[in-house]
Scaffold this motif. Structure first.
Motif, short mmCIF file in Angstrom:
data_model
loop_
_atom_site.label_atom_id
_atom_site.label_comp_id
_atom_site.label_asym_id
_atom_site.label_seq_id
_atom_site.Cartn_x
_atom_site.Cartn_y
_atom_site.Cartn_z
N GLY A 58 0.82 -1.20 0.00
CA GLY A 58 0.00 0.00 0.00
C GLY A 58 0.85 1.24 0.00
N ARG A 59 0.22 2.39 -0.02
CA ARG A 59 0.96 3.65 -0.03
C ARG A 59 1.71 3.87 1.27
NH1 ARG A 59 -0.15 7.34 -3.90
NH2 ARG A 59 0.40 9.04 -2.49
N LYS A 60 1.18 3.35 2.37
CA LYS A 60 1.80 3.60 3.67
C LYS A 60 2.24 2.33 4.38
CE LYS A 60 -0.70 7.91 4.59
NZ LYS A 60 -1.55 8.64 5.56
N ARG A 61 2.01 1.18 3.76
CA ARG A 61 2.35 -0.07 4.45
C ARG A 61 2.70 -1.15 3.43
NH1 ARG A 61 1.12 -3.12 9.33
NH2 ARG A 61 0.37 -5.22 8.83
N VAL A 62 3.86 -1.77 3.64
CA VAL A 62 4.29 -2.88 2.80
C VAL A 62 4.69 -4.03 3.73
CG1 VAL A 62 5.99 -3.69 1.11
CG2 VAL A 62 5.07 -1.37 0.94
N VAL A 63 4.14 -5.21 3.47
CA VAL A 63 4.38 -6.36 4.33
C VAL A 63 4.88 -7.51 3.47
CG1 VAL A 63 3.42 -7.97 6.02
CG2 VAL A 63 2.53 -5.63 5.87
N ALA A 64 5.94 -8.19 3.96
CA ALA A 64 6.48 -9.35 3.27
C ALA A 64 6.36 -10.57 4.17
CB ALA A 64 7.95 -9.12 2.91
N GLN A 65 6.03 -11.68 3.56
CA GLN A 65 5.97 -12.96 4.28
C GLN A 65 7.29 -13.69 4.09
OE1 GLN A 65 2.45 -15.79 4.02
NE2 GLN A 65 3.98 -16.91 2.81
N ILE A 66 7.91 -14.10 5.20
CA ILE A 66 9.19 -14.80 5.14
C ILE A 66 8.95 -16.26 4.76
CG2 ILE A 66 11.27 -15.45 6.40
CD1 ILE A 66 10.90 -12.45 5.91
N ASP A 67 9.55 -16.68 3.66
CA ASP A 67 9.40 -18.06 3.19
C ASP A 67 10.56 -18.94 3.64
OD1 ASP A 67 7.08 -17.29 1.75
OD2 ASP A 67 8.33 -16.56 0.10
N GLN A 68 11.76 -18.40 3.66
CA GLN A 68 12.94 -19.17 4.02
C GLN A 68 14.04 -18.24 4.49
OE1 GLN A 68 14.86 -21.15 0.74
NE2 GLN A 68 15.94 -22.60 2.04
N VAL A 69 14.74 -18.61 5.56
CA VAL A 69 15.87 -17.84 6.09
C VAL A 69 17.15 -18.63 5.85
CG1 VAL A 69 16.92 -16.77 8.11
CG2 VAL A 69 14.44 -16.75 7.83
N ILE A 70 18.15 -17.99 5.28
CA ILE A 70 19.42 -18.64 4.98
C ILE A 70 20.57 -17.74 5.41
CG2 ILE A 70 18.48 -19.94 3.03
CD1 ILE A 70 19.76 -17.89 1.17
N GLU A 71 21.75 -18.34 5.52
CA GLU A 71 22.95 -17.55 5.76
C GLU A 71 23.33 -16.85 4.46
OE1 GLU A 71 24.80 -16.92 8.55
OE2 GLU A 71 23.10 -17.88 9.56
N GLY A 72 23.61 -15.56 4.54
CA GLY A 72 23.96 -14.80 3.35
C GLY A 72 25.36 -15.12 2.88
N GLY A 73 25.65 -14.76 1.66
CA GLY A 73 26.97 -14.97 1.09
C GLY A 73 27.62 -13.64 0.74
N GLY A 74 28.65 -13.73 -0.05
CA GLY A 74 29.29 -12.52 -0.56
C GLY A 74 30.40 -11.96 0.30
N GLU A 75 30.72 -12.61 1.43
CA GLU A 75 31.76 -12.07 2.30
C GLU A 75 33.13 -12.65 1.97
OE1 GLU A 75 31.15 -9.46 4.28
OE2 GLU A 75 29.20 -9.66 3.29
N SER A 76 34.12 -11.82 1.98
CA SER A 76 35.48 -12.24 1.67
C SER A 76 36.13 -12.89 2.89
CB SER A 76 36.32 -11.03 1.23
OG SER A 76 37.68 -11.38 1.12
N PRO A 77 37.02 -13.86 2.68
CA PRO A 77 37.79 -14.41 3.81
C PRO A 77 38.81 -13.42 4.36
CG PRO A 77 38.57 -15.33 1.74
CD PRO A 77 37.33 -14.55 1.42
N LEU A 78 39.08 -12.36 3.60
CA LEU A 78 40.02 -11.32 4.02
C LEU A 78 39.25 -10.14 4.61
CD1 LEU A 78 42.89 -10.10 4.11
CD2 LEU A 78 42.44 -9.20 1.81
N SER A 79 39.55 -9.81 5.85
CA SER A 79 38.90 -8.68 6.53
C SER A 79 39.77 -7.44 6.39
CB SER A 79 38.68 -9.01 8.01
OG SER A 79 38.14 -7.91 8.70
N VAL A 80 39.31 -6.47 5.60
CA VAL A 80 40.08 -5.25 5.36
C VAL A 80 39.39 -4.07 6.01
CG1 VAL A 80 41.07 -3.70 3.63
CG2 VAL A 80 40.89 -6.16 3.15
N HIS A 81 40.14 -3.33 6.82
CA HIS A 81 39.66 -2.07 7.39
C HIS A 81 40.31 -0.94 6.60
CE1 HIS A 81 38.33 0.21 11.23
NE2 HIS A 81 38.46 1.08 10.23
#
Length: 241
Positions: A58-81
C-alpha cells in the motif's frame, strides 16, 4: 530478472511477516512498483537473508511474508579495514560504494593534514548516515548480506593507534620500497590519503604504526580510484578474486 534485494534492519530468524520500514517500503512500492505476490530477498545487514513474498503493498504499508531464512553470502575471507581520507562530494561516495563491492569489512573516514573537508556536529552526523546508506545500497546491488560499518570520522593519529591487523599498508606513490607479501593474510588495514597525498610526517607515523608503503605503479591515482585498485590487489592475493 533477478529478485530485488532489500535491506531491512530487523531479524527474521523467527520467520512470519515483516513490515518494511518507511524507506524500503517506498522503494518497493513507488520505485520498483512491486505488487502482492512478488518475490524478493531481504537481508538484515548481519549476515542473514530471507526469501520473501509480498503479501501487502500500500501507499503507507508494505508487508512481506518470510518463506525461508538462509545464511547470506558474498563475504570475503580477508577482513580489510579501510582508512580513507575524506574527499569532497561524490568522490567519497564512490570510494565507499566500490570498496563495499570489493568486500571491505569496515571503513573509517579520516581527517588528514592535506584534506580540505572538516565536519562537525549535525553536519558530521548527517554525512555519516549518508555514507552508511551508500554502503547499504552497495550491499543490495552486489549480493552481500553483511553491511560494513562506516565508523565516525576521526583523526589519522587516532586510527593508527588502534591498528593491529596482520598486514598494514599505506599507499605512497613516492616510495621505492615494495611491500612484503605473506603466504596468507586474514586481516589487513589499508590507508588511502587525500588528493594532495599524505604529508611526510603522516607517512612516517604510518610506518611507525607498522604500515608498509605500497605503490600502485607509475601513475598517480585519484583518491577515489586508489582503494578500488588496492582492494582488488589484496582480494586477488589473499581474498576471493
Amino acid at each position: 530478472m533477478a529478485k530485488p534485494r532489500i535491506h531491512v534492519a530487523t531479524s527474521f530468524i523467527a520467520g512470519g511477516d515483516v513490515v518494511l520500514p518507511d524507506g524500503p517500503a517506498r522503494h518497493v512500492a513507488l520505485v520498483l512498483r512491486l505488487r502482492e505476490g512478488a518475490a524478493l530477498t531481504l537481508f538484515d545487514g548481519n549476515g542473514h537473508e530471507a526469501q520473501a513474498t509480498l503479501i501487502e503493498v500500500g501507499r503507507k504499508r508494505v508487508v512481506a511474508q518470510i518463506d525461508q531464512v538462509i545464511e547470506g553470502g558474498g563475504e570475503s575471507p580477508l577482513s580489510v579495514h579501510l582508512g580513507q581520507a575524506i574527499s569532497k562530494g561524490d568522490r567519497m561516495d564512490y570510494a565507499i560504494q566500490k570498496s563495499v563491492e570489493l568486500g571491505v569489512a569496515a571503513i573509517t573516514p579520516l581527517y588528514v593534514e592535506h584534506g580540505d573537508v572538516r565536519l562537525k556536529g549535525e553536519r558530521e552526523a548527517k554525512k555519516l548516515a549518508h555514507w552508511q546508506g551508500v554502503a547499504v545500497s552497495a550491499c543490495e546491488q552486489c549480493g552481500r548480506a553483511s553491511v560494513p560499518a562506516i565508523h565516525p570520522p576521526r583523526s589519522l593519529s587516532e586510527w593508527l593507534s588502534e591498528r593491529d591487523e596482520s598486514l598494514r599498508l599505506v599507499l605512497h606513490p613516492a616510495t621505492d620500497d615494495s611491500w612484503q607479501q605473506a603466504d596468507s593474510v586474514e586481516s589487513a588495514a589499508l590507508l588511502i590519503g587525500p588528493e594532495g597525498g599524505l604529508s611526510d610526517a603522516e607517512v612516517e607515523a604510518a610506518r611507525h604504526a607498522g604500515f608498509q608503503p605500497l605503490t600502485l605503479g607509475p601513475r598517480i591515482l585519484r583518491t577515489e580510484t586508489a582503494p578500488v585498485v588496492a582492494l582488488t590487489l589484496l582480494q586477488h592475493h589473499f581474498g576471493d578474486l
